[in-house]
Design a protein around this motif. Sequence first.
Motif, PDB file in Angstrom:
ATOM      1  N   UNK A  59       0.826  -1.214   0.000  1.00  0.00           N
ATOM      2  CA  UNK A  59       0.000   0.000   0.000  1.00  0.00           C
ATOM      3  C   UNK A  59       0.859   1.262   0.000  1.00  0.00           C
ATOM      4  N   UNK A  60       1.952   1.247   0.767  1.00  0.00           N
ATOM      5  CA  UNK A  60       2.845   2.404   0.761  1.00  0.00           C
ATOM      6  C   UNK A  60       3.507   2.595  -0.611  1.00  0.00           C
ATOM      7  N   UNK A  61       3.910   1.513  -1.246  1.00  0.00           N
ATOM      8  CA  UNK A  61       4.524   1.627  -2.575  1.00  0.00           C
ATOM      9  C   UNK A  61       3.500   2.157  -3.578  1.00  0.00           C
ATOM     10  N   UNK A  62       2.280   1.680  -3.497  1.00  0.00           N
ATOM     11  CA  UNK A  62       1.231   2.173  -4.387  1.00  0.00           C
ATOM     12  C   UNK A  62       0.994   3.661  -4.153  1.00  0.00           C
ATOM     13  N   UNK A  63       1.008   4.066  -2.898  1.00  0.00           N
ATOM     14  CA  UNK A  63       0.891   5.490  -2.580  1.00  0.00           C
ATOM     15  C   UNK A  63       2.052   6.299  -3.126  1.00  0.00           C
ATOM     16  N   UNK A  64       3.246   5.733  -3.067  1.00  0.00           N
ATOM     17  CA  UNK A  64       4.418   6.423  -3.615  1.00  0.00           C
ATOM     18  C   UNK A  64       4.302   6.557  -5.125  1.00  0.00           C
ATOM     19  N   UNK A  65       3.790   5.528  -5.790  1.00  0.00           N
ATOM     20  CA  UNK A  65       3.600   5.598  -7.239  1.00  0.00           C
ATOM     21  C   UNK A  65       2.564   6.669  -7.594  1.00  0.00           C
ATOM     22  N   UNK A  66       1.486   6.749  -6.816  1.00  0.00           N
ATOM     23  CA  UNK A  66       0.486   7.788  -7.037  1.00  0.00           C
ATOM     24  C   UNK A  66       1.099   9.170  -6.804  1.00  0.00           C
ATOM     25  N   UNK A  67       1.910   9.299  -5.760  1.00  0.00           N
ATOM     26  CA  UNK A  67       2.584  10.567  -5.500  1.00  0.00           C
ATOM     27  C   UNK A  67       3.515  10.941  -6.646  1.00  0.00           C
ATOM     28  N   UNK A  68       4.189   9.958  -7.207  1.00  0.00           N
ATOM     29  CA  UNK A  68       5.096  10.188  -8.331  1.00  0.00           C
ATOM     30  C   UNK A  68       4.306  10.709  -9.536  1.00  0.00           C
ATOM     31  N   UNK A  69       3.169  10.089  -9.824  1.00  0.00           N
ATOM     32  CA  UNK A  69       2.331  10.547 -10.940  1.00  0.00           C
ATOM     33  C   UNK A  69       1.835  11.972 -10.681  1.00  0.00           C
ATOM     34  N   UNK A  70       1.379  12.238  -9.461  1.00  0.00           N
ATOM     35  CA  UNK A  70       0.884  13.583  -9.128  1.00  0.00           C
ATOM     36  C   UNK A  70       2.011  14.610  -9.179  1.00  0.00           C
TER      37      UNK A  70
END
Length: 130
Positions: A59-70
């Motif tokens: 979940x943290x990695x997925x959040x980091x990927x979303x943060x990267x896209x944003x």
Amino acid sequence: MTDDRERLAYVETAGSICWFIMDASWMLGIATAAVILAVPTVLLAAASFRYVERTAAALFVTGAMLSWACMNVAWMLHDTGIAREGLHAATAFFVTGAAQLLAALATARFELGALETLLRRFRRMRIPKR
């Protein structure tokens, strides 16, 4: 679980393709296309949460990927002159993503197989195996 993994692979691959074309549009100065593609890029990154494994590290990695896209979208919006404060937002998304990656590394130590999952999840293109 296999169905969720396959769906995750498709969602992340579609998001990566949108992201790639968004970045290419930005690079080529086609701001309208870049802004339009920003929407599915972020939505598909967010949709990944629906199919990701329910471990803290994943979940943290997925959040980091979303943060990267944003972060990328905010930077693009700043660079194209659409959002004056976009670079500040991009910086905030960077800090958020970095914190999530550190949290993923910290929690991976306590989850069986989580470090391998973390490293496997932090990449761009996934083609499902048949």
